[in-house]
Write a protein that holds these residues in place. Structure first.
Motif, PDB file in Angstrom:
ATOM      1  N   PRO A   1       9.605 -15.734  60.362  1.00  0.00           N
ATOM      2  CA  PRO A   1      10.993 -15.163  61.319  1.00  0.00           C
ATOM      3  C   PRO A   1      12.179 -15.385  60.941  1.00  0.00           C
ATOM      4  CG  PRO A   1       9.622 -16.487  63.003  1.00  0.00           C
ATOM      5  CD  PRO A   1       9.319 -16.727  61.651  1.00  0.00           C
ATOM      6  N   SER A   2      12.645 -14.273  61.118  1.00  0.00           N
ATOM      7  CA  SER A   2      14.363 -14.176  60.947  1.00  0.00           C
ATOM      8  C   SER A   2      14.771 -13.951  62.234  1.00  0.00           C
ATOM      9  CB  SER A   2      15.281 -13.545  59.451  1.00  0.00           C
ATOM     10  OG  SER A   2      14.123 -13.446  59.041  1.00  0.00           O
ATOM     11  N   VAL A   3      15.871 -14.945  62.651  1.00  0.00           N
ATOM     12  CA  VAL A   3      17.197 -14.388  64.050  1.00  0.00           C
ATOM     13  C   VAL A   3      18.356 -13.868  62.892  1.00  0.00           C
ATOM     14  CG1 VAL A   3      17.734 -14.516  66.157  1.00  0.00           C
ATOM     15  CG2 VAL A   3      15.222 -14.648  65.370  1.00  0.00           C
ATOM     16  N   ALA A   4      19.043 -12.500  63.761  1.00  0.00           N
ATOM     17  CA  ALA A   4      20.492 -12.872  63.109  1.00  0.00           C
ATOM     18  C   ALA A   4      21.322 -12.478  64.231  1.00  0.00           C
ATOM     19  CB  ALA A   4      20.900 -11.299  62.993  1.00  0.00           C
ATOM     20  N   ALA A   5      22.257 -14.097  64.363  1.00  0.00           N
ATOM     21  CA  ALA A   5      23.282 -14.227  64.900  1.00  0.00           C
ATOM     22  C   ALA A   5      24.508 -13.610  65.120  1.00  0.00           C
ATOM     23  CB  ALA A   5      23.675 -15.946  65.127  1.00  0.00           C
ATOM     24  N   ILE A   6      25.048 -13.018  65.733  1.00  0.00           N
ATOM     25  CA  ILE A   6      25.991 -11.867  65.764  1.00  0.00           C
ATOM     26  C   ILE A   6      27.221 -12.137  66.180  1.00  0.00           C
ATOM     27  CG2 ILE A   6      27.059  -9.697  65.196  1.00  0.00           C
ATOM     28  CD1 ILE A   6      23.555  -8.336  65.135  1.00  0.00           C
ATOM     29  N   ASP A   7      28.298 -12.747  65.679  1.00  0.00           N
ATOM     30  CA  ASP A   7      29.751 -13.185  65.948  1.00  0.00           C
ATOM     31  C   ASP A   7      30.331 -11.747  65.705  1.00  0.00           C
ATOM     32  OD1 ASP A   7      31.462 -13.011  68.169  1.00  0.00           O
ATOM     33  OD2 ASP A   7      31.282 -15.476  67.430  1.00  0.00           O
ATOM     34  N   GLY A   8      31.426 -11.063  66.190  1.00  0.00           N
ATOM     35  CA  GLY A   8      32.222 -10.767  65.765  1.00  0.00           C
ATOM     36  C   GLY A   8      31.325  -9.184  65.018  1.00  0.00           C
ATOM     37  N   LEU A   9      31.798  -9.181  63.696  1.00  0.00           N
ATOM     38  CA  LEU A   9      31.418  -7.383  62.476  1.00  0.00           C
ATOM     39  C   LEU A   9      30.048  -7.526  62.717  1.00  0.00           C
ATOM     40  CD1 LEU A   9      34.987  -7.885  61.107  1.00  0.00           C
ATOM     41  CD2 LEU A   9      34.777  -6.304  62.838  1.00  0.00           C
ATOM     42  N   ALA A  10      29.672  -6.703  63.055  1.00  0.00           N
ATOM     43  CA  ALA A  10      28.273  -6.593  61.840  1.00  0.00           C
ATOM     44  C   ALA A  10      28.307  -4.630  61.787  1.00  0.00           C
ATOM     45  CB  ALA A  10      26.651  -7.012  62.857  1.00  0.00           C
ATOM     46  N   LEU A  11      28.685  -4.324  60.754  1.00  0.00           N
ATOM     47  CA  LEU A  11      28.885  -3.078  60.234  1.00  0.00           C
ATOM     48  C   LEU A  11      28.416  -3.113  59.265  1.00  0.00           C
ATOM     49  CD1 LEU A  11      33.335  -2.867  60.656  1.00  0.00           C
ATOM     50  CD2 LEU A  11      31.204  -2.441  62.912  1.00  0.00           C
TER      51      LEU A  11
ATOM     52  N   GLN B   1      31.071  -6.430  67.034  1.00  0.00           N
ATOM     53  CA  GLN B   1      30.828  -4.501  67.543  1.00  0.00           C
ATOM     54  C   GLN B   1      29.820  -4.382  66.197  1.00  0.00           C
ATOM     55  OE1 GLN B   1      34.895  -3.098  66.638  1.00  0.00           O
ATOM     56  NE2 GLN B   1      35.574  -4.607  67.456  1.00  0.00           N
ATOM     57  N   LEU B   2      28.349  -3.767  66.391  1.00  0.00           N
ATOM     58  CA  LEU B   2      27.601  -3.099  65.882  1.00  0.00           C
ATOM     59  C   LEU B   2      27.707  -1.984  65.448  1.00  0.00           C
ATOM     60  CD1 LEU B   2      26.826  -5.602  68.512  1.00  0.00           C
ATOM     61  CD2 LEU B   2      25.014  -5.753  66.425  1.00  0.00           C
ATOM     62  N   GLY B   3      27.778  -1.551  64.768  1.00  0.00           N
ATOM     63  CA  GLY B   3      28.275  -0.019  64.479  1.00  0.00           C
ATOM     64  C   GLY B   3      27.772   0.151  62.747  1.00  0.00           C
ATOM     65  N   LEU B   4      27.579   1.606  62.214  1.00  0.00           N
ATOM     66  CA  LEU B   4      26.975   1.723  61.467  1.00  0.00           C
ATOM     67  C   LEU B   4      28.273   2.902  61.019  1.00  0.00           C
ATOM     68  CD1 LEU B   4      22.836   2.456  60.650  1.00  0.00           C
ATOM     69  CD2 LEU B   4      24.906   0.937  60.297  1.00  0.00           C
ATOM     70  N   PRO B   5      29.618   2.722  59.752  1.00  0.00           N
ATOM     71  CA  PRO B   5      30.334   3.323  60.380  1.00  0.00           C
ATOM     72  C   PRO B   5      30.410   4.298  58.760  1.00  0.00           C
ATOM     73  CG  PRO B   5      31.075   0.808  59.754  1.00  0.00           C
ATOM     74  CD  PRO B   5      30.039   1.578  60.574  1.00  0.00           C
ATOM     75  N   GLU B   6      29.490   4.148  57.673  1.00  0.00           N
ATOM     76  CA  GLU B   6      29.566   4.590  56.487  1.00  0.00           C
ATOM     77  C   GLU B   6      29.798   6.091  56.212  1.00  0.00           C
ATOM     78  OE1 GLU B   6      27.070   2.763  57.778  1.00  0.00           O
ATOM     79  OE2 GLU B   6      26.494   1.696  55.942  1.00  0.00           O
TER      80      GLU B   6
ATOM     81  N   GLU C   1      24.696   9.527  66.655  1.00  0.00           N
ATOM     82  CA  GLU C   1      26.112   9.494  67.353  1.00  0.00           C
ATOM     83  C   GLU C   1      26.089   8.740  66.842  1.00  0.00           C
ATOM     84  OE1 GLU C   1      25.974   9.098  72.361  1.00  0.00           O
ATOM     85  OE2 GLU C   1      27.659   8.239  71.412  1.00  0.00           O
ATOM     86  N   MET C   2      26.017   7.903  66.254  1.00  0.00           N
ATOM     87  CA  MET C   2      26.360   6.509  66.400  1.00  0.00           C
ATOM     88  C   MET C   2      26.931   6.588  65.185  1.00  0.00           C
ATOM     89  SD  MET C   2      24.490   2.392  67.447  1.00  0.00           S
ATOM     90  CE  MET C   2      25.578   1.803  67.482  1.00  0.00           C
ATOM     91  N   MET C   3      26.054   7.058  63.966  1.00  0.00           N
ATOM     92  CA  MET C   3      26.008   7.071  62.791  1.00  0.00           C
ATOM     93  C   MET C   3      27.955   8.281  62.462  1.00  0.00           C
ATOM     94  SD  MET C   3      22.899   6.880  60.831  1.00  0.00           S
ATOM     95  CE  MET C   3      21.857   7.551  62.036  1.00  0.00           C
ATOM     96  N   LEU C   4      27.223   9.547  62.969  1.00  0.00           N
ATOM     97  CA  LEU C   4      27.808  10.863  62.671  1.00  0.00           C
ATOM     98  C   LEU C   4      29.524  10.273  63.540  1.00  0.00           C
ATOM     99  CD1 LEU C   4      25.792  13.798  63.850  1.00  0.00           C
ATOM    100  CD2 LEU C   4      26.118  12.604  61.508  1.00  0.00           C
ATOM    101  N   THR C   5      29.936   9.729  64.290  1.00  0.00           N
ATOM    102  CA  THR C   5      30.809  10.046  65.114  1.00  0.00           C
ATOM    103  C   THR C   5      31.804   8.302  64.323  1.00  0.00           C
ATOM    104  OG1 THR C   5      30.575   8.177  66.724  1.00  0.00           O
ATOM    105  CG2 THR C   5      30.790  10.216  66.898  1.00  0.00           C
ATOM    106  N   SER C   6      30.854   6.910  63.558  1.00  0.00           N
ATOM    107  CA  SER C   6      31.067   5.613  62.653  1.00  0.00           C
ATOM    108  C   SER C   6      31.547   4.819  63.929  1.00  0.00           C
ATOM    109  CB  SER C   6      32.471   5.754  61.774  1.00  0.00           C
ATOM    110  OG  SER C   6      32.156   6.826  60.734  1.00  0.00           O
TER     111      SER C   6
END
Ligand SMILES: C[C@H](O)CC(=O)SCCNC(=O)CCNC(=O)[C@H](O)C(C)(C)COP(=O)(O)OP(=O)(O)OC[C@H]1O[C@@H](n2cnc3c(N)ncnc32)[C@H](O)[C@@H]1OP(=O)(O)O
Length: 725
Positions: free
Chosen positions: A104-114, A134-139, A165-170
């Motif tokens: 198993p894998s776990v992501a440890a996220i601080d700061g940016l995960a974009l 901050q987590l988002g898909l701003p592509e 919403e998250m993808m369309l607004t980035s």
């Protein structure tokens, strides 16, 4: 990994049997091809080793990852960077290696995960983040779509509506919200992050926590009928909000493919769409804007001297009108202590009232709490004299455009402020040397040209003269950044960069109208091109008083290329001053909705006869493309002069100025980038043709003529720019 590699991952195996894979690629741990290859190698090693039971993925220095390496886009587009084989990251690494792994894998996220950063995290079996993450898909803001499986995994983790919403607004979400949405599994403090993630990974292995492959989750996906309605709505909204853009619609199609045909089909469709969009003009333009925006604060000869910005704590604003109160609002919003000075109590109260109203509108919209409002307002102090200026670090003068008044104010400021104090003026047109003429403080006089409304518009033109000291420029650049503006440093001339570039905009439109083109059709076509509004609607919004005052400066300074028309003065004579008087080129109802006015014909006919021109049947029926070119090529021509004179340091600064100061569509890359997409030869030949037909207003400048003759792009750096700095 060779010494030229761009970033890497490291692998450390703890006594607990958990392998910690860390992404290292400063400043934002972007996923370069080297990082991605190294990630695959680290995974392969972790999966191979018998002492590894579970895996935690994290990013170095408090940042998970800012996504795929945008600096590689250019190379991938031109073929200079070798593309990994299609599906390498999305299918082979993330789906078949990370997600399908028996560890198993776990992501440890601080700061940016974009972008790609979040996509790596979503392929893990759980995600733990910090409250500030901050987590988002701003592509989409780069003209592409998520290409590492994000279009498939995000909807399965948070549902269709929210993911679209998250993808369309980035726009990214923060830790707690991400947890509420199901995007992450727990929120912990930064110092507990990695230990919690390690424990979590072992608990998954022991089946004490769920082992989830996001790609195959279905519980968050809406039933098909409902999903179809969501897609229909999203498409309709997108077409309305971004009618010139296709990539948001492509993104919706790709998400739909996954819902209808399954996630693997969705992944392959995503890859095909990604490759296509990467090569699009929209992507090239938006990536150019991304780097151009970050490049504005790199000023050769200024920011490369190792100067540190001095601390600015207390700022005084002189003049509480529309601009002054907007500037004061921007400052208090970023925690600066502000003194607002006016000449009498009535004006002062009005100025303070405007700041209050600006902040209250945030409270009404829910973006500011009442408590924060009160705290922010308490940073503002109104005064009627210069008594409290003795310890200010910076003053911004924002009074009306009157040279002798400004000269008087600067003399007073020199007397009342400490000698270290930065003396800035918000003038939009007046020569700074003239403003500071009566002082001995030329080295600390600088332009801080805000755009109205100053607390909303993102651009700050920083105007320097030959005397302005580099330290003062560095200080203002820092304040600009702190108040969340994009600062562009320009030289001193009438209208600086933005107003000067755009002074032919309305003139060209009026020239066309006097020769038979239709006001409202021009506005419609220019808005369709992507401007927030056409030149006539803009003139109404700004108000004819301001338009005539600034226009006067141009007539005085550049008479040979000014198109003189009586159209606006004729409207003014009839008390039509624009939107504020409810009548200008348009009529305005109670809710300020604009509608065309048939009466306008009368004024146009009169101004046509004063100008002594007649209707040109060709211009009456001008195709859309010609209207766009006849209005924007004079703007390009002026931008070329601004570059040639060294008013702007680089062409990309003018691209940013046009986008942020005038609303030029970013997906066209800014004024010069757009011009270069058409070619300097073409623009030159069109202007030359029109200058023969319609006069000197269209005459191409020497810079444009030279670039066209040599076939050099307008934006290419020039060795001979005569710097005004
Ligand atoms: C396949 C995938 O789906 C495709 C992708 O992932 S595309 C990439 C998606 N990611 C993004 O769009 C994020 C873009 N970056 C940002 O929004 C912001 O830079 C940020 C929020 C990460 C950081 O903002 P901030 O702290 O204000 O710093 P900012 O000045 O913008 O960036 C710092 C530096 O990192 C660079 N940088 C930021 N993101 C980068 C990226 N993804 N790739 C390469 N460089 C990047 C910037 O160019 C800047 O470089 P500079 O110092 O030389 O000018």
């Amino acid at each position: 990994m060779g010494s030229n590699s761009k970033g890497r991952t490291t692998l450390e195996v703890g006594a607990d049997g958990v392998a910690l894979i860390t992404i290292i690629n400063p400043p934002v741990n972007s996923l370069s091809i080297d990082v991605l290859n190294s990630l695959k190698q680290s995974y392969d090693e972790a999966l191979r080793r018998n002492d590894v039971k579970a895996i935690v993925v994290t990013g170095a220095n408090g940042k998970f990852s800012g996504g795929f390496d945008i600096t590689a886009f250019g190379g991938l587009q031109t073929g200079k960077v070798e593309k990994p084989k299609r599906g390498f990251v999305s299918v082979e690494v993330l789906t078949e290696t990370v997600e399908a792994s028996r560890k198993p894998s776990v992501a440890a996220i601080d700061g940016l995960a974009l972008g790609g950063g979040l996509e790596v995290a979503m392929a893990c079996h759980a995600r733990i983040c910090t409250p500030g993450a901050q987590l988002g898909l701003p592509e989409l803001q780069l003209g592409i779509l998520p290409g590492f499986g994000g279009t498939q995994r995000l909807p399965r983790l948070v549902g269709l509506s929210k993911s679209l919403e998250m993808m369309l607004t980035s726009k990214p979400v923060k830790g707690e919200e991400a947890c509420g949405l199901g995007l992450v599994d727990a929120v912990v403090s930064p110092n507990e992050l990695v230990t919690t993630a390690r424990r979590w990974a072992l608990e998954i292995l022991e089946h004490r926590k769920p082992w989830i492959a996001s790609l195959y989750k279905t519980d968050k996906l809406e039933p098909l009928g409902e999903a179809r309605e969501i897609f229909k709505f999203a498409r309709a909204q997108t077409k309305k909000q971004a009618p010139n853009l296709t990539h948001p619609l492509v993104c919706i199609d790709v998400v739909e493919e996954g819902v209808v045909s399954g996630p693997i089909a969705g992944l392959w469709k995503e890859l095909e769409a990604f490759d296509g969009l990467l090569k699009s003009d929209t992507c090239k333009s938006l990536v150019h804007i991304f780097f151009a925006q970050r490049g504005t604060s790199k000023v050769p000869g200024i920011t490369d001297r190792g100067l540190m910005p001095r601390q600015v704590k207390k700022v005084a604003v002189v003049g509480g009108g529309l601009m002054g109160s907007g500037i004061a609002t921007a400052l208090v919003l970023s925690n600066y202590s502000v003194i607002l000075k006016e000449v009498n109590d009535k004006f002062l109260q009005a100025g303070i009232g405007r700041v209050k109203a600006n902040l209250q509108s945030r409270v009404k919209k829910g973006s500011m709490t009442q408590e924060k409002f009160e705290k922010t307002m308490s940073l503002l102090k109104g005064v009627l004299d210069y008594e409290s200026f003795k310890d200010v670090d910076m003053v911004i003068e924002a009074v009306i455009e009157n040279v002798s008044l400004k000269q008087q104010i600067f003399t007073d400021l020199e007397r009342s402020c400490p000698t270290r104090c930065i003396l800035a003026t918000n003038t939009s047109t007046i020569d700074l040397n003239l403003i500071g003429e009566k002082t001995r403080s030329q080295d600390r006089i600088i332009g801080a040209h805000f755009f109205s409304p100053a607390h909303v518009m993102p651009l700050l033109e920083i105007v320097r003269t030959q005397h302005t000291s580099p330290q003062v420029i560095v200080d203002l650049l820092d304040v600009g950044k702190k108040i969340k503006k994009t600062p562009v440093v320009v030289g001193n001339c009438t209208g600086f960069a933005v107003n000067r570039m755009f002074f032919p905009y309305t003139m060209a439109a009026i020239l066309l109208v006097e020769r038979g083109a239709d006001i409202y059709q021009i506005d419609r076509i220019i808005a369709k091109f992507g401007m927030p509004m056409g030149p006539f609607r803009l003139a109404d919004l700004v108000g004819f008083g301001v338009a005539v005052a600034t226009g006067g400066q141009f007539v005085q300074n550049f008479p040979e290329r000014t198109y003189k028309s009586m159209l606006i003065p004729l409207l003014q004579e009839d008390k039509r001053q624009g939107e504020a008087t409810r009548k200008g080129f348009y009529l305005y109802d109670d809710r300020r909705k604009a509608s065309p006015d048939p009466e306008l014909k009368k004024y146009v006919e009169k101004s046509r006869s004063i100008s002594g021109v007649s209707i040109d049947p060709k211009l009456v029926k001008l195709p859309e493309r010609d209207i766009v070119e006849m209005i924007f090529f004079p703007v390009v021509n002026e931008a070329c002069r601004v570059l040639d004179e060294g008013i702007a340091v680089k062409a990309a600064d003018l691209d940013i100025s046009s986008v942020m100061g005038m609303g030029f569509p970013p997906y066209r890359g800014g004024i010069i980038f757009w011009a270069d997409s058409l070619g300097s030869k073409y623009i030159y030949s069109r202007l030359e043709e029109w200058s023969k037909l319609y006069g000197g207003f269209f005459k191409p400048c020497a810079y444009l003529a030279d670039r066209a003759a040599k076939g050099i792009p307008l934006g290419a750096p020039s060795g001979q720019a005569k710097s005004r700095m």
